[in-house]
Design a protein around this motif. Structure first.
Motif, mmCIF file in Angstrom:
data_model
loop_
_atom_site.group_PDB
_atom_site.id
_atom_site.type_symbol
_atom_site.label_atom_id
_atom_site.label_comp_id
_atom_site.label_asym_id
_atom_site.label_seq_id
_atom_site.Cartn_x
_atom_site.Cartn_y
_atom_site.Cartn_z
ATOM 1 N N ASP A 130 -0.575 18.580 13.143
ATOM 2 C CA ASP A 130 -1.321 17.909 14.204
ATOM 3 C C ASP A 130 -1.320 18.814 15.428
ATOM 4 O OD1 ASP A 130 -1.478 14.998 12.966
ATOM 5 O OD2 ASP A 130 0.605 15.650 12.769
ATOM 6 N N GLN A 154 -6.106 17.514 18.768
ATOM 7 C CA GLN A 154 -6.257 16.335 17.916
ATOM 8 C C GLN A 154 -5.520 15.138 18.520
ATOM 9 O OE1 GLN A 154 -4.733 17.943 14.245
ATOM 10 N NE2 GLN A 154 -6.765 18.427 13.454
ATOM 11 N N ASN A 176 -13.956 18.488 14.413
ATOM 12 C CA ASN A 176 -12.670 18.216 13.761
ATOM 13 C C ASN A 176 -11.872 17.187 14.540
ATOM 14 O OD1 ASN A 176 -9.562 19.008 13.892
ATOM 15 N ND2 ASN A 176 -10.257 19.479 11.817
ATOM 16 N N TYR A 203 -10.614 13.389 13.572
ATOM 17 C CA TYR A 203 -9.185 13.075 13.652
ATOM 18 C C TYR A 203 -8.959 11.844 14.525
ATOM 19 C CZ TYR A 203 -4.159 13.713 14.414
ATOM 20 O OH TYR A 203 -2.787 13.520 14.479
ATOM 21 N N PHE A 235 -9.551 19.143 6.989
ATOM 22 C CA PHE A 235 -8.140 18.846 7.212
ATOM 23 C C PHE A 235 -7.306 19.206 5.990
ATOM 24 C CE2 PHE A 235 -10.754 15.966 9.682
ATOM 25 C CZ PHE A 235 -10.174 16.015 10.932
#
Length: 296
Positions: free
Chosen positions: A141, A145, A174, A178, A202
């Protein structure tokens, strides 16, 4: 051939009430977060895109951080158009943390029918931004994100009756996905769509999770026929392949994407080059453990 700029020149005279929001409008709003908002508005301020463009025109361009040359035209066209000019934007946030290796920005736009659009910025031209991109290959992570999830939850809670569209280009796509995956349930249930514009996927842990499965049908990903960035990591959502006039990695530039009326032009399949690069990078990621990826 026509692109996003041509679309706004053609359809900018019609408001979103007259001509409903479409996938080309979405491209414009994913690009909104790339504008030099740091120089044009305060974080808690609420202004129209028209006002944003007026401020932009009064500024010295050489003193602002313009991430892509076409942005200079787009911000003015959106501001002068009936379609985008009246849209209010607010809750701009920008994080640039060298220590945490995080480069993040987001903005929220108010659309008709009580819909809000959350736009996430992708990678800028900084070393921090690029380092964070590489961190995707070995970290579970990354900072952007986590910030994206926090931002979406806060916006969703503040505008608690609104339906939500989430979108972003490149890394912005992305982090948009997320954020939607891990948003609070009450916020997640109000999401209409999540647009990932040629953004990475991912690790398997995420795409195989229940949280991902709850949102996957709302994720819409667009990639050009020679996509590289948008092929990285794992994707299980529906993917639309589109036509670009650029070559190779430069197809990542959404201004090269071709549109016809209110649609992005589709093509049937990816090029052999895109397939080769995807297999090569995917194979490397699967064979090399995270600690070694970090060293690389």
């Amino acid at each position: 051939m026509s692109n996003l700029i041509d679309y706004i020149k053609w359809r900018g005279d019609l408001s979103l009430e007259e001509f409903k929001f479409n996938e080309v409008d979405n491209l414009a709003l994913t690009r909104l977060s790339y504008f030099p908002l740091e120089s044009l508005m305060k974080e808690e301020e609420e202004i129209s895109i028209k006002e944003l463009a007026e401020r932009f025109k009064k500024k010295n361009i050489n003193e602002m951080k313009i991430l892509w040359p076409d942005d200079k035209d787009l911000i003015v066209l959106m501001g002068e158009s009936e379609r985008f000019g009246k849209i209010k934007i607010t809750k701009f946030i920008h994080i640039f943390d060298k220590g945490a290796e995080e480069q993040f920005a987001a903005i929220t736009a108010f659309l008709p029918d009580n819909i809000i659009y959350v736009s996430y910025r992708g990678t800028d031209c900084s070393i921090v931004g690029w380092k964070e991109d590489f961190n995707l290959s070995f970290k579970s992570d990354i900072g952007s994100q986590i910030s994206a999830k926090k931002y979406l939850n806060e916006i969703g809670e503040k505008y608690s009756t609104a339906q939500i569209i989430v979108g972003g280009h490149s890394k912005g796509g992305n982090v948009a996905v997320y954020a939607a995956i891990y948003a609070n349930k009450e916020v997640k249930d109000r999401i209409i769509n999540v647009y990932n514009i040629d953004g990475p996927g991912f690790e398997k842990r995420i795409v195989e999770s229940n949280e991902y499965k709850e949102i996957v049908d709302k994720i819409i990903s667009y990639i050009p026929q020679e996509s590289i960035i948008g092929r990285l990591m794992n994707h299980k959502e529906r993917i639309t392949i589109i036509q670009s006039t650029a070559n190779g990695i430069m197809q990542h530039d959404l201004y090269s994407w071709q549109v016809m009326r209110n649609n992005i032009i589709r093509v049937e399949e990816l090029t052999n080059g895109s397939e080769f690069i995807d297999k090569t990078i995917t194979g490397w990621l699967e064979e090399v453990e995270p600690a070694k990826r970090e060293i690389v």
